[in-house]
Design a protein around this motif. Structure first.
Motif, PDB file in Angstrom:
ATOM      1  N   ALA A 129       7.404  -5.145  84.643  1.00  0.00           N
ATOM      2  CA  ALA A 129       7.852  -6.403  85.259  1.00  0.00           C
ATOM      3  C   ALA A 129       7.667  -7.599  84.336  1.00  0.00           C
ATOM      4  O   ALA A 129       8.259  -8.660  84.568  1.00  0.00           O
ATOM      5  CB  ALA A 129       7.073  -6.645  86.557  1.00  0.00           C
ATOM      6  N   THR A 130       6.865  -7.451  83.304  1.00  0.00           N
ATOM      7  CA  THR A 130       6.506  -8.585  82.449  1.00  0.00           C
ATOM      8  C   THR A 130       7.556  -8.812  81.371  1.00  0.00           C
ATOM      9  O   THR A 130       7.747  -7.954  80.512  1.00  0.00           O
ATOM     10  CB  THR A 130       5.144  -8.347  81.770  1.00  0.00           C
ATOM     11  OG1 THR A 130       4.190  -7.926  82.750  1.00  0.00           O
ATOM     12  CG2 THR A 130       4.657  -9.614  81.083  1.00  0.00           C
ATOM     13  N   PRO A 131       8.243  -9.945  81.363  1.00  0.00           N
ATOM     14  CA  PRO A 131       9.212 -10.216  80.296  1.00  0.00           C
ATOM     15  C   PRO A 131       8.488 -10.494  78.984  1.00  0.00           C
ATOM     16  O   PRO A 131       7.330 -10.946  78.972  1.00  0.00           O
ATOM     17  CB  PRO A 131       9.960 -11.444  80.798  1.00  0.00           C
ATOM     18  CG  PRO A 131       8.989 -12.143  81.696  1.00  0.00           C
ATOM     19  CD  PRO A 131       8.161 -11.059  82.339  1.00  0.00           C
ATOM     20  N   ASP A 143      14.543 -10.442  76.498  1.00  0.00           N
ATOM     21  CA  ASP A 143      13.820  -9.402  75.761  1.00  0.00           C
ATOM     22  C   ASP A 143      14.528  -9.042  74.459  1.00  0.00           C
ATOM     23  O   ASP A 143      13.883  -8.793  73.434  1.00  0.00           O
ATOM     24  CB  ASP A 143      13.676  -8.151  76.620  1.00  0.00           C
ATOM     25  CG  ASP A 143      12.582  -8.290  77.678  1.00  0.00           C
ATOM     26  OD1 ASP A 143      12.025  -9.397  77.822  1.00  0.00           O
ATOM     27  OD2 ASP A 143      12.297  -7.292  78.362  1.00  0.00           O
ATOM     28  N   LYS A 160       8.012  -4.103  89.012  1.00  0.00           N
ATOM     29  CA  LYS A 160       9.363  -3.958  88.467  1.00  0.00           C
ATOM     30  C   LYS A 160       9.916  -5.338  88.149  1.00  0.00           C
ATOM     31  O   LYS A 160       9.491  -6.347  88.722  1.00  0.00           O
ATOM     32  CB  LYS A 160      10.272  -3.227  89.449  1.00  0.00           C
ATOM     33  CG  LYS A 160      10.403  -3.873  90.815  1.00  0.00           C
ATOM     34  CD  LYS A 160      11.264  -3.010  91.732  1.00  0.00           C
ATOM     35  CE  LYS A 160      11.383  -3.646  93.122  1.00  0.00           C
ATOM     36  NZ  LYS A 160      12.213  -2.829  94.025  1.00  0.00           N
ATOM     37  N   ARG A 161      10.879  -5.368  87.235  1.00  0.00           N
ATOM     38  CA  ARG A 161      11.334  -6.641  86.691  1.00  0.00           C
ATOM     39  C   ARG A 161      12.008  -7.523  87.744  1.00  0.00           C
ATOM     40  O   ARG A 161      11.745  -8.726  87.810  1.00  0.00           O
ATOM     41  CB  ARG A 161      12.296  -6.376  85.520  1.00  0.00           C
ATOM     42  CG  ARG A 161      12.827  -7.633  84.812  1.00  0.00           C
ATOM     43  CD  ARG A 161      11.721  -8.412  84.115  1.00  0.00           C
ATOM     44  NE  ARG A 161      11.042  -7.648  83.085  1.00  0.00           N
ATOM     45  CZ  ARG A 161      11.415  -7.614  81.810  1.00  0.00           C
ATOM     46  NH1 ARG A 161      12.461  -8.331  81.416  1.00  0.00           N
ATOM     47  NH2 ARG A 161      10.742  -6.916  80.932  1.00  0.00           N
TER      48      ARG A 161
END
Length: 404
Positions: A279-281, A324, A371-372
């Motif tokens: 989930a972490t950009p 990303d 989750k993103r």
């Protein structure tokens, strides 16, 4: 830069017919239920691997040499190990007295790994001396990165909060890395908090090619990159410790200030690993690591973000936070620098506007989403009381104010 890291599969045959069952029964009667030559060889090889592992843990060079290929023992003897074992996963007999073994090596470094590191290895074997097996060669399995001892004799230097392992490096050089890491760990703890191991392991190969070999990637992917951190994103506290892998060629051109920032940045990735998930950009994980790296240095935004400063001064304020894909090593170097600088300034803005504690809470809240989709949006609302659109506008205004 955050890093990366196996699955074993198998199958079974269904629908066995009656005549196959009868055939197997006849075979058992004829052979008396005896073990096959392959079964016997596998058992012998397992015993060989057990003796080899015991020799490593006992520091017994002669016993290790009796299992074959003794060079590896010297190369890895400086490693402080608490566990070392092999699991035979397949044995491939060749014509004559040779064989190839697929094994899983499992090891733990003392004071560093809470769980074993597991890597695939391919061993070349020979049967001689009346049925005794010996190891002729031991190398990484296909599509698997090297271990440091594959590249030469490992030297180890312990610091107060660090273990530095190097190949082709002097003890004095490794001590300098340990000193930098020992300063990084308290700095990261002060920013992130105490809920991490507060120890780091740093691998220093001889060259860029050595770094690439450890990562199982082409050297071109890391040219100009001073260091990376490998580890399991979102890994539990029981996962093997992350490794900070240094590119000694790029690291050498940095000044003392740059070297410290790099080690503190990478140490931040170690500390935040369990809170960093899919989930972490990257703008948040890399930006936060840079924020910790620069946190107590007194550097201004213009000094630490020169590429983005040039763009903003020319009226080119980014439309959105970095994606990303903007952090890819193989792309445009200027855009890569701007991505890192943009992520850093986003985290710096949160610390300035909402406070450092809230920045840490925001980071953890994003990762906890799992989750993103919706992760950043949810954390912005819950922790910072804002929206993505408003956050972007605030960030753009912050860039103009700090860099314009």
């Amino acid at each position: 830069m955050a890093g990366r890291r196996r699955a074993w599969g198998g199958g079974r045959v269904r629908g066995v017919t009656l005549w196959l069952l009868l055939g197997a029964l006849v075979s058992l009667v004829v052979c008396g239920g005896g073990r096959s030559a392959t079964d016997t060889a596998s058992a012998d090889v397992r015993r060989l691997l057990d003796r080899r592992a015991a020799a490593v843990l006992a520091g017994d060079g002669p016993a290790y040499a009796r299992t074959g290929a003794p060079a590896e023992f010297t190369r890895l003897s400086a490693l402080p190990l608490t566990a070392w074992s092999y699991r035979l996963t397949a044995l491939h007999r060749a014509d004559g007295d040779g064989a190839t073994a697929d094994v899983e090596l499992s090891y733990r470094v003392e004071g560093i790994d809470k769980a074993p590191v597991k890597v695939g290895r391919t061993l070349s074997l020979t049967e001689r001396d009346g049925g005794q097996w010996y190891v002729d060669d031991d190398e990484p399995a296909r599509k698997t990165g090297q271990q440091l001892w594959d590249q030469g004799t490992v030297r180890a230097v312990r610091g107060t909060h660090s273990l530095v392992l190097g190949v082709g490096q002097s003890p004095e050089s490794l001590r300098r890395y340990a000193d930098l890491a020992d300063r990084a760990v308290p700095a990261v703890t002060e920013a992130w908090g105490g809920a991490w191991t507060k120890r780091v392991v740093v691998l220093v190969p001889k060259s860029l090619d050595g770094m690439a070999g450890l990562l199982g990637s082409p050297a071109s992917a890391y040219r100009g990159i001073a260091a990376v951190t490998t580890g399991e994103v979102g890994g539990s506290a029981r996962a093997p410790a992350d490794r900070i892998i240094v590119n000694p060629e790029a690291y050498a051109v940095l000044g003392d200030f740059g070297k410290q920032v790099v080690l503190t940045h990478e140490t931040t990735h170690v500390a935040t690993r369990t809170a960093t998930t899919a989930a972490t950009p990257l703008w948040l994980s890399e930006g936060y690591a840079d924020w910790v790296g620069y946190r107590s240095t007194g550097r201004t935004a213009v000094q630490a973000a020169p590429e983005l400063a040039r763009a903003v001064a020319s009226g080119e304020v980014p439309d959105a936070l970095p994606e990303d894909a903007d952090f890819g090593f193989g792309g445009d170097a200027t855009k890569l620098a701007q991505a890192y600088e943009g992520g850093w300034l986003a985290c710096r803005m949160v610390a300035d506007r909402w406070g450092e504690v809230r920045l840490g809470e925001f980071y953890r809240a994003v990762g906890a989403h799992g989750k993103r989709a919706g992760a950043v949006e949810g954390a912005l609302g819950k922790v910072l009381g804002t929206t993505p659109a408003e956050f972007t506008r605030l960030w753009q205004a912050y860039l103009r104010a700090q860099l314009g």
